[in-house]
Design a protein around this motif. Structure first.
Motif, short mmCIF file in Angstrom:
data_model
loop_
_atom_site.label_atom_id
_atom_site.label_comp_id
_atom_site.label_asym_id
_atom_site.label_seq_id
_atom_site.Cartn_x
_atom_site.Cartn_y
_atom_site.Cartn_z
N LEU A 193 0.83 -1.20 0.00
CA LEU A 193 0.00 0.00 0.00
C LEU A 193 0.86 1.26 0.00
CD1 LEU A 193 -2.89 -0.89 2.49
CD2 LEU A 193 -2.90 -1.00 0.00
N LEU A 194 1.93 1.24 0.78
CA LEU A 194 2.83 2.39 0.82
C LEU A 194 3.33 2.75 -0.58
CD1 LEU A 194 5.05 1.47 3.90
CD2 LEU A 194 3.40 3.33 3.80
N ALA A 195 3.64 1.75 -1.36
CA ALA A 195 4.24 1.97 -2.68
C ALA A 195 3.34 2.79 -3.59
CB ALA A 195 4.59 0.64 -3.32
N LYS A 196 2.03 2.66 -3.41
CA LYS A 196 1.09 3.34 -4.29
C LYS A 196 0.47 4.58 -3.68
CE LYS A 196 -0.18 2.21 -7.77
NZ LYS A 196 0.32 2.65 -9.09
N MET A 197 0.83 4.91 -2.45
CA MET A 197 0.23 6.06 -1.79
C MET A 197 0.66 7.37 -2.46
SD MET A 197 0.19 5.77 2.32
CE MET A 197 -0.82 4.57 3.17
N ARG A 198 -0.27 8.32 -2.47
CA ARG A 198 0.09 9.66 -2.88
C ARG A 198 1.07 10.22 -1.86
NH1 ARG A 198 -5.36 12.93 -4.12
NH2 ARG A 198 -3.82 14.50 -4.72
N PRO A 199 2.14 10.85 -2.31
CA PRO A 199 3.19 11.30 -1.37
C PRO A 199 2.68 12.17 -0.23
CG PRO A 199 3.96 11.45 -3.63
CD PRO A 199 2.52 11.08 -3.72
N ALA A 200 1.77 13.11 -0.52
CA ALA A 200 1.29 14.00 0.54
C ALA A 200 0.48 13.22 1.57
CB ALA A 200 0.45 15.12 -0.05
N PHE A 201 -0.30 12.24 1.11
CA PHE A 201 -1.07 11.43 2.05
C PHE A 201 -0.14 10.59 2.91
CE2 PHE A 201 -3.46 7.56 3.15
CZ PHE A 201 -4.48 8.14 3.89
N ARG A 242 -7.90 18.36 -1.78
CA ARG A 242 -7.67 19.50 -2.68
C ARG A 242 -6.32 20.13 -2.37
NH1 ARG A 242 -13.41 22.66 -3.64
NH2 ARG A 242 -14.74 20.81 -3.84
N ILE A 243 -5.96 20.14 -1.10
CA ILE A 243 -4.64 20.63 -0.72
C ILE A 243 -3.56 19.72 -1.29
CG2 ILE A 243 -3.08 20.97 1.24
CD1 ILE A 243 -5.53 21.89 2.85
N PHE A 244 -3.75 18.42 -1.18
CA PHE A 244 -2.79 17.48 -1.74
C PHE A 244 -2.57 17.74 -3.22
CE2 PHE A 244 -3.80 13.87 1.53
CZ PHE A 244 -3.16 14.59 2.51
N ASP A 245 -3.64 18.06 -3.93
CA ASP A 245 -3.55 18.28 -5.38
C ASP A 245 -2.67 19.48 -5.73
OD1 ASP A 245 -5.17 16.11 -5.96
OD2 ASP A 245 -7.01 17.31 -6.10
N GLN A 246 -2.48 20.38 -4.78
CA GLN A 246 -1.70 21.58 -5.05
C GLN A 246 -0.21 21.39 -4.79
OE1 GLN A 246 -3.61 25.39 -3.68
NE2 GLN A 246 -5.13 24.00 -2.82
N ILE A 247 0.18 20.24 -4.28
CA ILE A 247 1.59 19.98 -4.00
C ILE A 247 2.22 19.35 -5.24
CG2 ILE A 247 3.21 18.73 -2.54
CD1 ILE A 247 1.09 18.78 -0.33
N PRO A 248 3.20 20.01 -5.85
CA PRO A 248 3.79 19.51 -7.09
C PRO A 248 4.58 18.22 -6.89
CG PRO A 248 5.00 21.43 -6.30
CD PRO A 248 3.80 21.29 -5.41
#
Length: 329
Positions: free
Chosen positions: A150-158, A206-212
């Motif tokens: 699961l870690l491998a596929k997580m969005r970095p900010a999450f 939405r905040i996560f989406d703003q992190i490049p």
């Protein structure tokens, strides 16, 4: 550390299966710093508007809003502060919070319906991260009950948010213990005072989406550094909060980042991004919601304590709109 409202809920929901631990224990890292460094941080913190205090009243004509700076993690020391805000519940037309029960239920349902909120369909983290960093991430994820697949596929900010939550606090939240905002919500509901959210339930994503994507490596390296002292950091934040020094938490956060070995330029960039996305942007969105709610009578606005102070804090933004602010505690 920056803002743990919906973050605490999301992470505690996701990691509810982690091993149960005792309440947070560890060294007070601020108290252990040299006195000269403590004084320098106090001076920097106190230069900001409304740096000290957790309970305020803002008035404009016959409009009154009681503002409570909350600590989202469970702690037995919440009761005295809750007692200080109870009188305002007697006349409140509404209690405004970052996320109420309706929003948490909607968020949990959306996470089940759309797992891609948490996971990426792009390159996996082992493909993106340096090997030594991925190994550290795997070890920390395992300690929090999250398997590497699961870690491998997580969005970095999450993932960074997951690693930032102290395991002791995650376990307490999962066990049903409440932070100050949740305790206030429970009292409002018992009195039939409406609870209203200041922002949509999906704000965190939405905040996560703003992190490049370019921030992925540094974001996770910073999370790993912080996670190594997560419980002690939680203890320190609690001590500063209950000393009614919320702005000092921000200066402590900056100092702790500098001690982690990352470059000053990288830390400055990450802190600017954190403040802009987690604090400033949301504060600016909340103030019109508070003003609209005041049309029905006095309100209580209970938000993370870090949102109150500073040039872009909720208190100063209200002053710019003609409110007079006084500290009540």
């Amino acid at each position: 550390m920056r803002s743990l409202g919906l973050f605490a809920f999301v992470v505690s929901t996701f990691c509810a299966g982690a091993a149960v631990q005792a309440a947070c224990t560890g060294q007070d890292l601020f108290a252990a710093m040299p006195e000269a460094r403590q004084n320098a941080m106090r001076e920097a913190a106190h230069a900001a508007p409304h740096a000290q205090g957790l309970l305020f009243r803002a008035t404009r004509g016959d409009e009154t809003v009681t503002l409570l700076g909350t600590y989202h993690l469970p702690d037995p020391r919440h009761e005295p502060l809750l007692a200080e805000v109870r009188p305002a519940l007697d006349t409140a037309a509404a209690v405004l919070v970052e996320a109420g029960p309706v929003e948490e239920e909607a968020l949990q349902a959306e996470m089940v319906r759309n797992p891609m909120l948490m996971f990426s369909d792009g390159p996996t983290l082992p493909e993106v991260l340096p090997e030594e960093l991925w190994q550290e991430v795997m070890a920390l994820g395992s300690s929090r009950g999250v398997p590497s697949v699961l870690l491998a596929k997580m969005r970095p900010a999450f993932l960074a948010t997951t690693l930032a939550m102290p395991p002791c606090a995650t376990a307490e939240i999962a066990a049903g213990k409440l932070g100050l905002d949740k305790q206030l919500i429970a009292e409002a509901e018992a009195r039939n005072v409406p609870v209203q959210a200041l922002e949509p339930f999906d704000t965190i994503f939405r905040i996560f989406d703003q992190i490049p994507d370019s921030e992925t490596v540094d974001l996770l390296r910073s999370a790993v550094i912080g996670a190594e002292q997560a419980d002690a950091t939680a203890v320190t934040m609690g001590e500063l909060y209950f000393a009614r020094e919320p702005r000092l938490i921000w200066e402590f956060s900056r100092e702790l980042s500098l001690q982690g070995g990352m470059s000053a330029e990288t830390i400055a960039r990450q802190l600017e991004m954190s403040e802009r996305l987690l604090i400033t942007q949301r504060n600016q969105n909340w103030v019109p919601v508070i003003e609209e709610a005041l049309a029905k009578g006095p309100v209580i606005a209970a938000v993370g304590a870090m949102h109150l102070s500073g040039e872009h804090g909720v208190l100063h933004l209200l002053e710019e709109r003609g409110f007079t602010v006084e500290r009540l505690d």
